[in-house]
Design an enzyme around this catalytic site. Structure first.
Site, PDB file in Angstrom:
ATOM      1  N   ASP A   1       0.882  -1.154   0.000  1.00  0.00           N
ATOM      2  CA  ASP A   1       0.000   0.000   0.000  1.00  0.00           C
ATOM      3  C   ASP A   1       0.929   1.215   0.000  1.00  0.00           C
ATOM      4  OD1 ASP A   1      -3.140   0.671   1.733  1.00  0.00           O
ATOM      5  OD2 ASP A   1      -2.093   1.727   0.119  1.00  0.00           O
TER       6      ASP A   1
HETATM    7  C1  GLC Z   1      -4.417   4.037  -0.325  1.00  0.00           C
HETATM    8  C2  GLC Z   1      -5.297   2.827  -0.072  1.00  0.00           C
HETATM    9  C3  GLC Z   1      -5.211   1.771  -1.132  1.00  0.00           C
HETATM   10  C4  GLC Z   1      -5.064   2.424  -2.495  1.00  0.00           C
HETATM   11  C5  GLC Z   1      -3.739   3.134  -2.526  1.00  0.00           C
HETATM   12  C6  GLC Z   1      -3.549   3.922  -3.817  1.00  0.00           C
HETATM   13  O1  GLC Z   1      -3.686   4.351   0.817  1.00  0.00           O
HETATM   14  O2  GLC Z   1      -5.150   2.200   1.208  1.00  0.00           O
HETATM   15  O3  GLC Z   1      -6.406   0.988  -1.064  1.00  0.00           O
HETATM   16  O4  GLC Z   1      -5.111   1.438  -3.526  1.00  0.00           O
HETATM   17  O5  GLC Z   1      -3.541   4.010  -1.424  1.00  0.00           O
HETATM   18  O6  GLC Z   1      -4.497   4.937  -3.895  1.00  0.00           O
END
Ligand code: GLC
Length: 750
Positions: free
Chosen positions: A292
């Site tokens: 993440d």
């Molecule tokens: C965010 C979310 C994740 C997402 C990523 C990109 O923090 O937790 O679900 O895909 O960043 O936006």
């Protein structure tokens, strides 16, 4: 989670890596010079372009052609600007290596649509779960995959499969509810369909990412970025991991996104027990583990544990380090990182790309015009209609098909706006039709006059309601990634609408007092408190209904579509009834630790075990027609093996078509030290029936459905005992049950 002795594992690892490299070199020698016979797409004429070779071998060949610097460059993304979802951008980009014809690799959010300019906005995932219909999950996955591809992406960060442990979770709307089985089956259909579009799915967030954190003063207590989830092995395996396991084993998901939080100590993205022992050793995952955004905390720990790629090329907020080339090269220079860990990470990425066809096809050049917006909007509307859950319908208030109905008041500013959850799954829809407009159009077709009031003055709203035959109050809650709801009431955490603070509970009460034919339409992220539920005639939960909110909600209100949704999460009578309420160590956590001491008793498992009456139970939902469920037959199959064939008869006893959702629950025998909930969902179906029609529906229960995780033996086990198989229309309405003895146990009463 047991961490086995590292010695044997690392020896195996080294041997495997050596074998793979040797094979690759031998193949390279054999193919050197010869044009790759099976070359296709944009791979070029390199040895790894031989399409008859297995993906792992092609990956090893390509890896062998990369310099160390090029390998290190593939560990992190190269373009962060797409995180905001602007048109023509990608949430993540990896520049590839032009020198060896390794193309750029594009990634995008998210579960309800493609976050890149305008796109189709599906209903929130919790609404998809409420359909209890795998085919609709497949339809959603196909739509997201199709638009991801036509917007130029190779991978989509979807679906979110984290279990709804507390309905306060800021991302409740992104979940598939509180039950691991429902979440697993919906996720598998979604992933299979998304990947059939030629896009890699990315199941997230692995694992135990069940809260965003609670705002207390200026602080966020239990923030997802820092919290440590303390979860015992059995609870992990039975509740929080099954949907990821199903994604790997049943849907062959191409990638897994590890989560921000720590799990039993280590960060999820630096946890070898999680990323290697569970994911690779136990489940046989061969794809790509990506972080993440900013979740890779330390290069050495991440690479050693099995984190392959960090899309977000920045140092994270609390000053850690991540996979940027500078950090990795420094770590290599210090000797903190074994170069073989870098090779393994890159090989996982390359293998996933080869397996998805990435090299053997043209690039996905953006082609917005090719997106069938009309068909996709129809899909969004269909799913929203099927997601609607009828919670109450006194005096046949719904559907609104009374020929004497002349006037209708729509109350509430929430009826006039696009309602969705905040954060990375939020989509800017190609078009949007509000609930207000949808009702006005449909009522107009029926010659019904429609009045409207925003509801910021309850007295005025009451007057408008009193002047109409029927009042429809539309209210929404507010939920977003990044912060949990402060409480479970409708207005908890809600922003003022148009600068006006609205007390939605008071508005409903005022309208209900003014008009006995009051209908409440809820647009919420998940369960909310409903203190007024006995004062209104009807309640329809529509979740965040997406871009076609208007026609979808109107078609259910007027009876063009039967409300066939069922609750994927328990609606409590009181917030205090939740397993996490009043226990700060459970939520939001104390000193950074969140204790999952409720164990497997999540959602209805808790309410049933503690015999707490919910406002509306898991699996509940009314229909405009009446169903008869019965004829439960249970036939053990496979002599001695724990498996059974279950069938039930469903009959439509009413005068309207509708959909029944028979649910099969299993009670597993407990034992001292092994708490078992009264029942667990193990099968379901959504069955459409015309008036008077009857259908027999069959289910198969396999060994796993009768197993619990035996933490002492580190494996699934069928305990000797008597197993109860139940047919229900919800977790609280059991209409038939049978018992079978398994594991050498007996059902004879002692
Ligand atoms: C965010 C979310 C994740 C997402 C990523 C990109 O923090 O937790 O679900 O895909 O960043 O936006």
């Amino acid at each position: 989670m047991i961490v086995r002795g590292a010695g044997r594992a690392s020896q195996r690892r080294r041997a495997a890596a050596a074998l793979l490299t040797l094979t690759a070199l031998l193949t390279l020698a054999a193919l050197a010079g010869a044009p790759a016979a099976g070359a296709a797409g944009r791979c070029g004429s390199h040895p790894w372009c031989e399409t008859s070779l297995p993906p792992s071998q092609r990956a090893a060949l390509l890896l062998g052609a990369l310099t160390l610097k090029e390998r290190v460059g593939l560990l992190a993304g190269d373009e962060p600007s797409g995180i905001g979802g602007a048109a023509g951008t990608h949430t993540g980009t990896s520049d590839g290596v032009p020198r060896v014809d390794l193309p750029t690799f594009f990634q995008t959010d998210g579960p309800i649509g493609v976050r890149s300019g305008k796109a189709t906005a599906l209903p929130a995932s919790i609404g998809l779960a409420a359909t209890f219909d795998r085919r609709l999950a497949g339809r959603a996955g196909a739509l997201v995959g199709n638009e991801a591809r036509l917007k130029g992406n190779d991978l989509a960060y979807a679906p979110t499969v984290n279990i709804l442990r507390t309905p306060l979770w800021g991302r409740a709307f992104e979940s598939l509810g509180e039950d691991p089985y429902l979440t697993s089956r919906m996720a598998v259909s979604y992933i299979r369909s998304l990947q059939r579009q030629g896009v890699i799915a990315d199941v997230k967030h692995f694992a135990a990412n069940n809260q965003e954190g609670r705002r207390v003063g200026g602080e966020t207590v239990g923030s997802r970025f820092t919290v440590n989830a303390e979860v015992d092995e059995r609870t992990l395996r039975e509740i929080y991991l099954p949907a990821f396991e199903a994604a790997v084993k049943d849907a062959d998901v191409g990638s897994v996104m590890c989560s921000y939080n720590r799990l039993n100590g280590p960060h999820a993205c630096a946890s070898r027990p999680l990323l290697h022992d569970v994911l690779r050793r136990d489940w046989g995952f061969r794809g790509l583990v990506l972080a993440d955004y900013g979740a890779s905390k330390t290069v050495a720990a991440g690479l050693a544990a099995g984190l392959d790629y960090e899309p977000w090329p920045f140092l994270d907020s609390d000053g850690g380090e991540n996979y940027t080339p500078e950090s990795v090269e420094a770590a290599l220079d210090r000797g903190d990182v074994d170069r073989r860990d870098v090779d393994r990470a890159v090989r996982h990425t390359l293998r996933t790309l080869f397996a998805s066809g990435f090299f053997d096809r043209r690039a996905y050049d953006p082609d917005e015009a090719a997106i069938d917006r009309v068909a996709h909007r129809r899909s969004s509307q269909r799913i929203a209609e099927r997601a609607a859950v009828l919670l109450r319908n006194r005096d046949g208030a719904l559907p609104l098909d009374d020929p004497k109905l002349d006037s209708l008041a729509v109350i509430g500013a929430d009826a006039d706006r696009y309602v969705n959850g905040g954060g990375s799954s939020n989509i800017d829809p190609y078009t949007f039709t509000s609930v207000r407009d949808g009702i006005a159009t449909r009522a107009g077709d029926a010659g019904i006059d429609v009045s409207y009031d925003a509801g910021d003055d309850p007295a005025q709203a009451a007057a408008v309601a009193a002047a109409a035959d029927v009042a429809v109050v539309v209210v929404a809650d507010a939920a977003s990634e990044g912060v949990d709801k402060p409480c479970l009431g409708l207005d908890c955490g809600a922003e003022p609408i148009g600068g006006v603070e609205v007390d939605r509970d008071a508005l409903i009460a005022a309208v209900a007092a003014a008009n006995p034919r009051t209908i409440v339409v809820l647009e919420t992220a998940g369960p909310v408190l409903t203190p007024w539920r006995n004062d209104v005639n009807a309640i329809l939960e529509t979740w965040y209904p997406g871009m076609a909110a208007g026609p979808a909600v109107a078609s259910v209100l007027f009876g063009d579509a039967d409300p066939s949704g069922r609750l994927p999460a328990t609606f409590p009578r009181r917030e205090a009834d939740l397993p996490t309420s009043g226990r700060p160590e459970r939520y939001p956590g104390v000193a950074g630790d969140v204790d999952y001491s409720e164990g497997v008793l999540v959602g209805y498992r808790w309410f049933d075990r503690r015999n707490i009456e919910p406002a509306y139970p898991f699996g509940f939902g009314l229909s405009y027609t009446r169903f008869g469920l019965g004829g439960l037959q249970v036939r053990p199959t496979g002599s001695g093996r724990a498996a059974a064939r279950v069938s039930v008869r469903v009959r439509n006893r009413g005068d309207r078509s509708g959909r029944a959702v028979p649910q099969i629950y299993v009670h597993l025998p407990g034992a001292p030290g092994r708490v078992q909930p009264p029942r667990q969902l193990k099968a379901f179906a959504s069955v459409g029936l015309r008036p008077g029609a009857t259908k027999r529906v069959s289910f198969h229960l396999d060994r796993r459905d009768f197993s619990y995780w035996d933490s002492t033996r580190d494996r699934w086990r069928v305990a000797p005992g008597c197993y109860r198989i139940e047919l229900g229309t919800s977790s609280r309405d059991i209409v038939a049950r049978r018992s079978i003895a398994l594991g050498g146990g007996s059902c004879r009463r002692r």
